[in-house]
Design an enzyme around this catalytic site. Structure first.
Site, mmCIF file in Angstrom:
data_model
loop_
_atom_site.group_PDB
_atom_site.id
_atom_site.type_symbol
_atom_site.label_atom_id
_atom_site.label_comp_id
_atom_site.label_asym_id
_atom_site.label_seq_id
_atom_site.Cartn_x
_atom_site.Cartn_y
_atom_site.Cartn_z
ATOM 1 N N ASP A 16 0.693 -1.000 -0.084
ATOM 2 C CA ASP A 16 0.242 0.240 0.019
ATOM 3 C C ASP A 16 0.551 0.927 0.326
ATOM 4 O O ASP A 16 1.925 1.132 0.393
ATOM 5 C CB ASP A 16 -1.005 0.319 0.605
ATOM 6 C CG ASP A 16 -1.877 1.434 1.479
ATOM 7 O OD1 ASP A 16 -2.267 1.719 0.185
ATOM 8 O OD2 ASP A 16 -1.975 1.900 2.341
ATOM 9 N N ASP A 18 -0.303 5.091 0.882
ATOM 10 C CA ASP A 18 -0.629 5.973 2.322
ATOM 11 C C ASP A 18 -0.422 5.554 3.345
ATOM 12 O O ASP A 18 -1.679 4.524 4.010
ATOM 13 C CB ASP A 18 -1.693 6.930 2.227
ATOM 14 C CG ASP A 18 -1.663 7.451 0.463
ATOM 15 O OD1 ASP A 18 -1.047 8.269 0.216
ATOM 16 O OD2 ASP A 18 -2.207 7.313 -0.555
ATOM 17 N N ASP A 178 -1.894 -1.046 5.524
ATOM 18 C CA ASP A 178 -2.379 -0.277 7.645
ATOM 19 C C ASP A 178 -3.290 -0.300 7.348
ATOM 20 O O ASP A 178 -4.408 0.060 8.409
ATOM 21 C CB ASP A 178 -1.594 0.567 7.334
ATOM 22 C CG ASP A 178 -1.640 2.111 6.270
ATOM 23 O OD1 ASP A 178 -2.213 1.587 4.978
ATOM 24 O OD2 ASP A 178 -2.764 2.797 6.092
#
Length: 230
Positions: A16, A18, A178
């Site tokens: 991922d 961001d 996240d």
């Protein structure tokens, strides 16, 4: 046969963007608050914007509006979304930085023969722009955004994960992220998921549900080598 000729258990690692590779909240928060100011809404503290990120810019804006007074008409929402994106694109790397340890971990994975890819719900063009400005783009063999494969193919749909794995030549893959978007996409693609405790979580951290959770990038390789293959 996979590309990885070492004993390292993965051929491909997907990331991922961001909240995982980069601390983009530093530039996303001002963009969100710019959009809110146009609706005479109070700003959301930067620390709280972290919890609004996930699912793309419009999902983030929707949460910010809900937190500051509720939704607006659809036409106004589209206008505010366009303002948010324009502000963000103009300032995309003013303050954003890779998290500590990112480049060292990516370089080590490459040395081990791993192919690396980005799978983000950020649109592909700004994702590539940001990675280029941070001198990270060249480390990845594939970069997929939430719009790359068309509507309905953003995480948690596994389509971009499958496509990135194919671009990297196939083999055993893991997802690093996240949020539940990352974990659910990994589950849907039948690959393991590692999450960062520090990231931009869309649920309480203990509810993320990945295969392993780590605090720092220096834990990533040992986790890939041990926890997920024990």
């Amino acid at each position: 046969m996979t590309r990885n000729a070492t004993s390292f258990p993965f051929d491909i690692v997907l990331f991922d963007l961001d909240g995982t590779l980069v601390d983009s909240n530093r530039d996303l928060a001002p963009a969100v608050n710019h959009a809110l100011s146009l609706e005479d809404r109070p700003p959301v503290p930067e620390a709280e914007v972290r919890n609004l990120i996930g699912g793309g810019a419009f999902a983030m804006l929707e949460r910010a509006l809900q937190a500051t007074g509720g939704p607006v008409a659809q036409t106004r929402f589209a206008e505010l979304g366009a303002e948010l994106l324009a502000h963000y694109r103009a300032h995309i790397a003013d303050n954003t930085v890779p998290f500590e340890g990112v480049t060292a971990a990516l370089d080590r994975l490459a040395q081990l023969g791993c192919k690396l890819a980005v799978c983000t719900n950020k649109a592909e063009e700004p994702a590539r722009d940001l990675l280029a400005k941070l001198d990270l783009a060249g480390r990845f063999d594939a970069i997929y955004g939430g719009d790359t494969l068309g509507p309905g193919n953003a995480k948690p749909d596994p389509a971009m994960l499958y496509a990135a794995i194919a671009d990297c030549g196939g083999g055993r893959a893991a997802m690093v992220g996240d949020s539940t978007y990352d974990v659910r996409a990994a589950r849907n693609a039948n690959i393991p998921a590692i999450t960062f405790r520090y990231g931009y979580h869309d649920v309480p951290v203990e509810e993320l549900g990945g295969d392993a959770m780590i605090d720092h990038w220096n834990e990533l390789l040992p986790t890939l080598e041990g926890v997920l293959t024990s």
